[in-house]
Design an enzyme around this catalytic site. Structure first.
Site, PDB file in Angstrom:
ATOM      1  N   ASP A   1       0.762  -1.347   0.036  1.00 48.11           N
ATOM      2  CA  ASP A   1      -0.100   0.142   0.171  1.00 48.11           C
ATOM      3  C   ASP A   1       0.777   1.231   0.028  1.00 48.11           C
ATOM      4  O   ASP A   1       1.925   1.261   0.262  1.00 48.11           O
ATOM      5  CB  ASP A   1      -0.930  -0.239   1.032  1.00 48.11           C
TER       6      ASP A   1
ATOM      7  N   GLY B   1       1.282   4.322   1.614  1.00 54.17           N
ATOM      8  CA  GLY B   1       1.565   5.261   2.742  1.00 54.17           C
ATOM      9  C   GLY B   1       0.464   6.290   2.708  1.00 54.17           C
ATOM     10  O   GLY B   1       0.494   7.133   3.589  1.00 54.17           O
TER      11      GLY B   1
ATOM     12  N   ASP C   1      -2.738   8.325  -2.335  1.00 53.41           N
ATOM     13  CA  ASP C   1      -3.934   9.080  -2.124  1.00 53.41           C
ATOM     14  C   ASP C   1      -3.971   9.868  -0.922  1.00 53.41           C
ATOM     15  O   ASP C   1      -3.095   9.444   0.114  1.00 53.41           O
ATOM     16  CB  ASP C   1      -5.236   8.216  -2.420  1.00 53.41           C
TER      17      ASP C   1
ATOM     18  N   CYS D   1      -5.719 -26.286  10.813  1.00 53.67           N
ATOM     19  CA  CYS D   1      -4.806 -25.646  11.010  1.00 53.67           C
ATOM     20  C   CYS D   1      -3.704 -25.941  11.976  1.00 53.67           C
ATOM     21  O   CYS D   1      -3.984 -27.091  12.686  1.00 53.67           O
ATOM     22  CB  CYS D   1      -5.069 -23.985  11.593  1.00 53.67           C
TER      23      CYS D   1
ATOM     24  N   CYS E   1      -5.021 -26.086  15.624  1.00 55.15           N
ATOM     25  CA  CYS E   1      -5.905 -27.152  16.230  1.00 55.15           C
ATOM     26  C   CYS E   1      -5.503 -28.674  15.823  1.00 55.15           C
ATOM     27  O   CYS E   1      -6.160 -29.421  16.415  1.00 55.15           O
ATOM     28  CB  CYS E   1      -7.401 -26.920  15.180  1.00 55.15           C
TER      29      CYS E   1
ATOM     30  N   HIS F   1      -4.057 -19.790  13.626  1.00 52.87           N
ATOM     31  CA  HIS F   1      -5.303 -20.401  13.481  1.00 52.87           C
ATOM     32  C   HIS F   1      -6.181 -19.139  12.918  1.00 52.87           C
ATOM     33  O   HIS F   1      -7.011 -19.619  12.094  1.00 52.87           O
ATOM     34  CB  HIS F   1      -6.090 -20.648  14.679  1.00 52.87           C
TER      35      HIS F   1
END
Length: 380
Positions: free
Chosen positions: A91, A93, A145, A313, A316, A342
């Site tokens: 992204d 900034g 932006d 996962c 788990c 998880h």
């Protein structure tokens, strides 16, 4: 050049593939947030592969401040630096400029602000943001932006959006220049533009129409999940997404909860990112198909079940709620790590289920069933 291919639609929901220089992204997709080239909670890029992560998101401002984008460039770019061979989105900034509001001054050329680490003065404009992201060599770069507050008045928002459009044109020109240089690490870097306009539907729509003319690689809806209600967010998506190019990926920035994602998909969103799964995991809050659990609760002290029955996962498959609760209470880092693993698995697996439901043409029924499970779980 990237290729975006819609495989199936159901209402406004899209099931697609996005081919990039770093591999194909199956959408709808959730991007795991690794702000400074790492997922908080001691999760490695090897772990990310194991839990089904397709895309990793990093932050331009934070990596510019530390270790420095020039350092990352010298080390071969972000993919090599963090040992990740799948797509990365950076992204621009712009959101940090918004969140560090007390420290900034916005002008036409860009934004002057202070580092949150040592207070030194930084200038960032469209060209600087593109240069930093080119040094990072991410797969997808976001345009620079301004993200106005959803509470800002109409005149401020209109002026801000107009400036964001001018900045976007500068981003596009600078990226074309950088991608043409022989020593640029990723000369196939893609550019996504960002739609802004706070909660004003007409400003949003006009901005979407304007930026669509630029024929970018993808389009994001920004400036949501910053104070407005969920209902307002869904209303804006209903209004604006139809005015963004349907033949390009659409990204809803910084959103959100599992319910937000299910609703976003219905409204034509392809890409999502959010810090919730990792942030909540670090505080012992874990997601299940019946809503969130707080593992600090005393009722889990002797609970030998996994966080969620049937979950595949790493947490788990091996550990009980009682053990993870003990780790969290004892402030052992492993407790945080297992909860984050998880939660990220839960999000990535939810996206797999969403794609599967779209493939089968039964997404709306699937969404209703999922939302009902979350709601019933919250009541317990």
């Amino acid at each position: 050049m990237a290729e975006y291919k819609i495989l199936k639609t159901e209402g406004r929901a899209k099931r697609a593939e996005f081919h990039t220089v770093h591999g194909t992204i199956q959408t709808p997709v959730f991007m795991n947030v690794g702000t400074i080239a790492a997922i908080k909670g001691a999760v490695s890029t090897m772990d990310l592969k194991e839990i089904g992560t397709q895309v990793q998101l990093s932050n331009t401002y934070h990596l510019h401040v530390r270790p420095g984008d020039e350092v990352v460039r010298k080390l071969g770019g972000l993919h090599k630096f963090m040992v990740w061979d799948r797509p990365i989105l950076t992204d621009s900034g712009g959101f940090q400029v918004f969140s560090l509001a007390g420290l900034r001054k916005i002008k036409e050329e860009g934004v002057y602000f202070q580092s949150h680490i040592d207070g030194h003065r930084i200038f960032m404009g469209p060209e600087e943001s593109m240069q930093i992201q080119s040094n990072l060599a991410s797969t997808i770069a976001m345009a620079f932006d301004e993200c106005p507050s959803s509470m800002a008045d109409r005149d401020y928002v209109q002026n801000s959006v107009n400036r964001t459009t001018r900045w976007l044109r500068r981003c596009k020109e600078e990226m074309q220049r950088l991608n043409s240089l022989p020593d640029t690490i990723n000369r196939e870097q893609l550019l996504f533009g960002i739609n802004q306009g706070a909660v004003y539907d007409d400003i949003r729509i006009a901005h979407a129409q304007e930026i669509s003319k630029l024929n970018l690689d993808g389009y994001a809806v920004g400036g949501l999940a910053v104070g407005e209600t969920h209902e307002e967010m869904y209303r804006i998506l209903d209004s604006v997404v139809p005015y963004l190019p349907q033949n390009k990926p659409t990204y809803l920035m910084g959103v959100g909860t599992p319910a937000n994602i299910l609703e976003g998909v219905s409204r034509g969103i392809d890409f999502f990112d959010c810090v919730y799964p990792s942030r909540n995991g670090r505080h012992g809050h874990v997601y299940t198909r019946f809503g969130k659990l707080n593992l600090f609760n005393a009722k889990y002290e002797l609970d030998e079940r996994p966080i969620e029955e049937g979950c595949a996962c790493p947490a788990c498959r091996h550990y009980s709620r009682a053990y993870i609760r003990h780790l969290l209470k004892a402030k052992e880092m492993l407790g945080m790590r297992l909860c984050v693993l998880h939660n990220l698995y839960f999000y990535n697996h939810l996206m797999e289920e969403i794609r599967d439901a779209l493939d089968k043409g039964c997404y709306e029924a699937f969404k209703k069933e999922k939302l009902r499970g979350f709601e019933e779980g919250e009541k317990q």
